[in-house]
Motif scaffolding. Structure first.
Motif, PDB file in Angstrom:
ATOM      1  N   ASN A 234       0.828  -1.207   0.000  1.00  0.00           N
ATOM      2  CA  ASN A 234       0.000   0.000   0.000  1.00  0.00           C
ATOM      3  C   ASN A 234       0.864   1.260   0.000  1.00  0.00           C
ATOM      4  O   ASN A 234       0.544   2.244  -0.677  1.00  0.00           O
ATOM      5  N   ASP A 235       1.960   1.232   0.752  1.00  0.00           N
ATOM      6  CA  ASP A 235       2.865   2.388   0.772  1.00  0.00           C
ATOM      7  C   ASP A 235       3.486   2.627  -0.601  1.00  0.00           C
ATOM      8  O   ASP A 235       3.595   3.775  -1.055  1.00  0.00           O
ATOM      9  N   LEU A 236       3.891   1.549  -1.263  1.00  0.00           N
ATOM     10  CA  LEU A 236       4.463   1.695  -2.602  1.00  0.00           C
ATOM     11  C   LEU A 236       3.431   2.224  -3.591  1.00  0.00           C
ATOM     12  O   LEU A 236       3.746   3.044  -4.465  1.00  0.00           O
ATOM     13  N   THR A 237       2.193   1.767  -3.441  1.00  0.00           N
ATOM     14  CA  THR A 237       1.134   2.261  -4.326  1.00  0.00           C
ATOM     15  C   THR A 237       0.882   3.743  -4.100  1.00  0.00           C
ATOM     16  O   THR A 237       0.711   4.516  -5.055  1.00  0.00           O
ATOM     17  N   GLN A 238       0.873   4.159  -2.841  1.00  0.00           N
ATOM     18  CA  GLN A 238       0.679   5.575  -2.538  1.00  0.00           C
ATOM     19  C   GLN A 238       1.831   6.420  -3.073  1.00  0.00           C
ATOM     20  O   GLN A 238       1.619   7.518  -3.603  1.00  0.00           O
ATOM     21  N   GLN A 239       3.051   5.915  -2.968  1.00  0.00           N
ATOM     22  CA  GLN A 239       4.196   6.640  -3.519  1.00  0.00           C
ATOM     23  C   GLN A 239       4.087   6.774  -5.032  1.00  0.00           C
ATOM     24  O   GLN A 239       4.443   7.807  -5.604  1.00  0.00           O
ATOM     25  N   TRP A 240       3.580   5.731  -5.666  1.00  0.00           N
ATOM     26  CA  TRP A 240       3.426   5.790  -7.117  1.00  0.00           C
ATOM     27  C   TRP A 240       2.374   6.820  -7.507  1.00  0.00           C
ATOM     28  O   TRP A 240       2.558   7.591  -8.443  1.00  0.00           O
ATOM     29  N   TYR A 241       1.264   6.848  -6.780  1.00  0.00           N
ATOM     30  CA  TYR A 241       0.221   7.821  -7.071  1.00  0.00           C
ATOM     31  C   TYR A 241       0.723   9.251  -6.870  1.00  0.00           C
ATOM     32  O   TYR A 241       0.345  10.170  -7.602  1.00  0.00           O
ATOM     33  N   GLN A 242       1.566   9.448  -5.884  1.00  0.00           N
ATOM     34  CA  GLN A 242       2.095  10.785  -5.636  1.00  0.00           C
ATOM     35  C   GLN A 242       3.149  11.182  -6.667  1.00  0.00           C
ATOM     36  O   GLN A 242       3.346  12.371  -6.931  1.00  0.00           O
ATOM     37  N   ALA A 243       3.825  10.180  -7.246  1.00  0.00           N
ATOM     38  CA  ALA A 243       4.911  10.483  -8.180  1.00  0.00           C
ATOM     39  C   ALA A 243       4.413  10.761  -9.592  1.00  0.00           C
ATOM     40  O   ALA A 243       5.034  11.528 -10.331  1.00  0.00           O
TER      41      ALA A 243
END
Length: 361
Positions: free
Chosen positions: A336-345
């Motif tokens: 979930n953290d990696l997905t959130q980082q991707w959405y922010q990037a």
């Protein structure tokens, strides 16, 4: 997957068999002694290379089971690459078959080591292998295309026709009897239609052409053999490979029963090895054994026999790790953290309403 697995194993055995025959080519030996020597060499290369691959795979499974690297996906991924290439390098270094070693290593690692990896490394490893497989497959077909203009060809029509006929007969003698024999030990039987597909679509590849380049004959004979091999490979690739998809659709259409609504969504037909083999988000591969799965395994043991029963009862518990619910929750949080980082990037293009609002302001 049966076609893919059968073709991969055929390629590996072809390399081992050709190497064994060439190594046993001694003019001082009688024909019988040459055959015995080639058979001994083949058995040595086959079992020794396979043993090296299996040993490396089991070591990697035990290492990743007892060493927790889930919080270091980069190190975990690097270790997987090392264990993937190490059996190939060792087998080639001691004059065995690196292809056979890496084949059995991959089979065993996908059965044991894969389930000891973190979810991030599972996805990364599968996508990396899928990309490398796609590049290698593309290079193989490019190599075949360039081979047409690489040297002067000498075509012998009779040799080409008889070689193609004998190859088809040889594959029929290989596929159908072995499939019938294997069905005696399989829970999911290989149907006659699938046997026909395996026979029809499996006769193509660049391994035979690459092996023909290493034959030591006179230039004239060598050109005839290479040209014949190249023609057979191109004919089977274009004719048999090109007509496999229509044949699959035809057989699938005949399999449907009219008047009944299909409850399950049909699986899309595909002949791509990388697409079939490299599905990253897959419930069968992206999973980790938990402590609560013990009851399910015990239930399966009552229905499975043979090696699969001992595998579930002894080998899988020994070589794979039982993840607790807390560890699974950590893996889910990490994803979930990696997905959130991707959405922010990523950069999201503004919608039309947002553009109009920006213009009005």
């Amino acid at each position: 997957m049966l076609v893919f697995g059968e073709s991969i194993l055929n390629d590996a055995i072809a390399i081992v068999l050709t190497t064994s025959v060439l190594d046993s080519n001694n003019p001082d030996m009688s024909p019988f002694e040459s055959v015995v020597s080639a058979f001994k060499r083949f058995c040595l290369m086959f079992f020794a290379s396979a043993g090296i691959g299996v040993i490396f795979a089991l070591i990697s499974a035990l290492l990743l089971k007892h060493v927790d690297l889930r919080k270091n996906p980069s190190l975990e991924f690097a270790m997987m690459l090392v264990f993937t290439y190490a059996p190939y390098a060792l087998a080639e270094g001691i004059h065995l078959s690196g292809i056979m070693a890496i084949l059995f290593c991959g089979v065993v690692m996908s059965h044991y080591t894969h389930y000891n990896l973190s979810t991030v490394t599972q996805i990364t490893m599968q996508q990396t292998m899928r990309t490398l497989a796609f590049i290698a497959e593309t290079c193989v077909f490019a190599y075949l295309g360039l081979a047409i203009f690489s040297f002067q060809h000498r075509v012998e029509p009779e040799l080409v026709i008889w070689s193609l006929i004998l190859c088809l007969i040889g594959r029929a003698c290989n596929i159908f009897p072995l499939a019938i024999l294997v069905n005696k030990f399989r829970e999911h039987k290989i149907t006659k239609k699938m046997m026909f597909i395996m026979w029809f679509s499996g006769l193509r590849g660049a391994i035979s052409y690459a092996l023909s380049l290493h034959l030591e004959f006179s230039d004239e004979t060598r050109h005839v053999i290479i040209t014949t091999t190249l023609i057979i490979v191109l004919v089977t690739t274009l004719l048999f490979g090109g007509s496999t998809m229509p044949l699959l659709k035809f057989l699938q259409a005949n399999k449907k029963k009219p008047g009944r609504r299909r409850k399950h969504k049909e699986k899309a037909l595909s002949l791509s090895k990388t697409r079939e083999w490299g599905q990253a988000i897959d419930s069968e591969h992206l999973s980790e054994y938990t402590e609560e799965e013990t009851m399910e395994v015990n239930f399966l043991q009552s229905r499975i026999r043979g090696f699969a029963k001992y595998d579930l009862q002894y080998f899988i518990p020994f070589f794979t790790r039982r993840f607790t619910q807390e560890e699974l929750k950590d893996c889910k949080t990490q994803m979930n953290d990696l997905t959130q980082q991707w959405y922010q990037a990523i950069r999201i293009s503004p919608t039309e309403s947002e553009e109009e609002h920006a213009q009005q302001s």
